[in-house]
Structure formats: C-alpha cells, structure tokens
Design an enzyme around this catalytic site. Sequence first.
Site, mmCIF file in Angstrom:
data_model
loop_
_atom_site.group_PDB
_atom_site.id
_atom_site.type_symbol
_atom_site.label_atom_id
_atom_site.label_comp_id
_atom_site.label_asym_id
_atom_site.label_seq_id
_atom_site.Cartn_x
_atom_site.Cartn_y
_atom_site.Cartn_z
ATOM 1 N N CYS A 1 -3.350 1.456 6.552
ATOM 2 C CA CYS A 1 -3.796 0.757 7.773
ATOM 3 C C CYS A 1 -4.406 1.717 8.786
ATOM 4 C CB CYS A 1 -2.641 -0.017 8.389
ATOM 5 S SG CYS A 1 -1.192 0.984 8.732
ATOM 6 N N GLU B 1 7.271 0.896 16.746
ATOM 7 C CA GLU B 1 8.367 1.451 15.952
ATOM 8 C C GLU B 1 8.438 2.946 16.205
ATOM 9 O OE1 GLU B 1 8.328 -1.183 11.943
ATOM 10 O OE2 GLU B 1 6.433 -0.227 12.436
ATOM 11 N N GLU C 1 3.284 -5.105 12.506
ATOM 12 C CA GLU C 1 2.344 -3.981 12.385
ATOM 13 C C GLU C 1 1.234 -4.437 11.449
ATOM 14 O OE1 GLU C 1 0.135 -1.307 11.143
ATOM 15 O OE2 GLU C 1 1.824 -0.610 9.943
ATOM 16 N N ASN D 1 0.809 -1.233 0.000
ATOM 17 C CA ASN D 1 0.000 0.000 0.000
ATOM 18 C C ASN D 1 0.839 1.278 0.000
ATOM 19 O OD1 ASN D 1 0.708 -0.735 2.688
ATOM 20 N ND2 ASN D 1 -0.892 0.581 3.495
#
Length: 488
Positions: free
Chosen positions: A288, A469, A254, A156
Amino acid sequence: MMAQSKALLVLENFIGGKFIPCSSYIDSYNPSTGDVYCKVPDSGKEEVEAAVKAAKDAFPIWSSKSPLERSQILNKLADLIEHDLEAFAQAESKDQGKTITLARTMDIPRAVYNFRFFASSILHHITECTEMANMGCVHYTSRAPVGVAGLISPWNLPLYLLTWKIAPAIACGNTVVAKPSEMTSVTAWMMCKLLEKAGVPHGVVNIVFGTGAKAGEALVCHPDVPLISFTGSTLTAQRIMEKSAPHCKRLSLELGGKNPAIIFDDADLSQCIPTTLRSSFANQGEICLCTSRIFVQRGIYSEFLKRFVAEAKKWKTGNPSDPTVSVGALISKEHLEKVRNYVKKAQAEGARVLCGEGVDALDLPPGYQKGYFMLPTVITEVKDESCCMQEEIFGPVTCVVAFDTEEEVIRRANGVKYGLAATVWSSNVGRVHRVARRLQSGLVWTNCWLVRDLNLPFGGMKASGIGREGAKDSYEFFTEVKTITIKH
C-alpha cells in the site's frame, strides 16, 4: 488426479485452541505456477459464531493477566516464529508469489518484531492523573481491554500485517478472531501450531479462514465483536462501515494509496534512483506504500527517466525461490489481468510505455509459464486525470511525469482521493520541511522510503483510512479509557 489431490495442503480453522475441519473449502493457487496447491476453509456464520464464543470465554482469564505475563508469552511466540523463520519464509513466498529474499528479510522478521515490539511497549504505557485541590478531588484514568477484537488482514504481506494486528490486540488483554485473506492463509495456520507452545491460552487467538463476503461479513456483523481492525481496499472498508454502524463498533481502517514521489532537481540521484525503484516495484508493487506517481522536476527529468528505465530493466522477474530474482508473481490471474488493463488504458489515452508490459519480452523458466508474472513497467506522458494517475493499480507499474514549480507539484500530488504516503527528494532542508507539511499524506519520507519506527503513528488521510496504528495509537485503539474521580 487422485495423486495430486493427496498432495494438496488442507488448512483447518483454529478455534478455542483446536484445529477444526470445515464442511466446504476454497482452492488456493500458487501464483508462480498457476496450480492449486492448498484448500482453505470456506467459513461462514457458524464458524465465526464458534470462534467468537471461544474468544469471549477466554477473555476473563487473559484480560486479568498482568502486562508482564502477557509480554512474556508474546516474546516466547516471537522466539518460536524466529526459530522457524526459513519454513515460514518458504511458505510465504509460495503462497503469495513474493520473492524468497523478501520473505526472509522483510515479511517474517517483521512478524517476529511485531510481537517483540508490543511485548515491550505494553510495559511502558502510563495513565494520566490530575488534582483539583480546591474541590478536594483527584482524577485519574484507567485503561482496560475492549473484549473480542475482529481482525481482517490482506494478502500482500500476510503474516507481517496479521501480526501487526494480533500483537497489540492481545498485548492489551483482548482476545481475537482473525480472518486472513483466503488467498494467503498458510503462514497464519502455521502460526496457530505455535500458540500453545508459547503459552497462549486456548481461545485467546482464533483464526477463521474464508472469504470477505462470508467469513468477513459474519465477523463484522457479530454483535459480540465491538472492535474491527481492517487492512484492505477502500470499497470493502465502506461496506464494513455500513455493517458496523448499527452496533457502533470501533474501527481502524488502513486502506489504499496513490503515493507520490516528488524529485526536485537538487536530489541525489545516486540514492534516489535505487530507492525509487524499490518503492515502485518491491513485492511486485503490491504494498500500500508503493510509489505509483513519480513527479520529476523538468531540469533533471530526461536524465532521471533514462537512468530509471535502464535500472528497471535489470530487475529480474521469475521463480520467486531464485535468490537472484527481484520480482515474483502477482497474487492471482484476475489481479494480473486488472494490472495489465491499466497499462492498456494508459496506452489508449496516448501515454508511452518505456519498459515492461507489452514492450519487453518476459522470459520465464520452465514450470513457471502459467504463473502470474509481469515485468516492472514505466509509463510516461500520462495526464494527471488518467485512471493510471488517480486509481490504485497495486502492481509493478509506475508513472513518471515532469513538473516545474514547488507550488504546482504540491497541488498535483494532493490531487487524488488517497493520502497514505509520499516521498520527497531534495537536498534543501527548508524545502523538505515546507513540502512535507503541505502534502495530504499520513506518512512523508524524505530522501528515503519505508524507514519505520513502530512507536510513531501509521495510517492515512482522505480515502486512505481512518485511525492510526503504532505503540500509543494501537494501545488507545485496543483499550477503553475510564476517568475516575475521587473526592477526599
């Protein structure tokens, strides 16, 4: 047919500082035309083995460089990507389907910034020290790179998310074997051409192209790769955890989101509506962090819905190279079908589609009729237990529902398996803090969306992932800590 095949771009794996052809290839499509335009290596165990060996061989030299030396190389790489920003943006738009505007203003600038940010942050980390005077001892910590990092990034935000992994990994002194998505491999391949010029030693960054089932699995299962950083689906992450368990690998995952926007009746709609449109439909909803559940307090529900739908209809869908277009193509024919099926399921359950899919005509320019396009779609009168309110759709689809009380909306917002991001809209400062604290979400934006400080932790709760992160978090993930005690 021969003329067409000659025009196809053919990628090669980048291993040990060299481009290596592969014995078999996968077709990669231009999402906005539906045509094959690129051949991507269909790598497997053999290619991953060669890449891991190259990374292991390069590790002693790279890990022994000072943080300042590594920092200078990362900054040089950032400069080279920035110099070619337009070429990278054009390639990203063509390969992924996103608009050229987004690639120019978000994807490639952020990839550049990822290298610059970690080039700087690596210079500022400090270790801990304590003294036990009564025992005549001093304790201190030391951090060292882990070794070969396995990095798996999604389709993406291809270069944006790949560099978000590569930059901290190599800044900390690790070497890497990275696998971008087989659907969006071009900008990773382009970056490989700049590595030597930037001063990155051979073998420090290796890119193996291919599918998750073959190349990804080989990387995850390799005994000499102690660390895996993955961004993608929760289902794939479950498999990574299973395959990593026998090797006790360190994981950063993630994953997906089903992100709520909570809009209270004292929200400033002049700010809220344009931002919520962006948070719902930016990058075709293929982020996301995108909003896919919008809870609006009943007092302003009708007004919000009317204005939101009117503005959504103004978003132009079509040729991603057209600077006036806001919505490009979805990544693949299969993904477009999956997103459309969610809308059909909602309708079958009695929900209303107010604009977009199946309601408004999609007018595409010549040459783009076979592209994977979909209009921004707004669904209402949908139940909380509906799959459209529970599952990640990952397309330009959002559901708008009414709520009455603060207590009620917190319970409903938390009523999904995911917990990545949320937005809260209110002018009441006390309420903002109260709601933010109670939302089961790794990130909460209030009266804004996607404002990021890379120093701060990024990641989700529940099925949205494991680990964080960011400057400190990435440093801790990509290094091993050692406690040393000296008795004097």
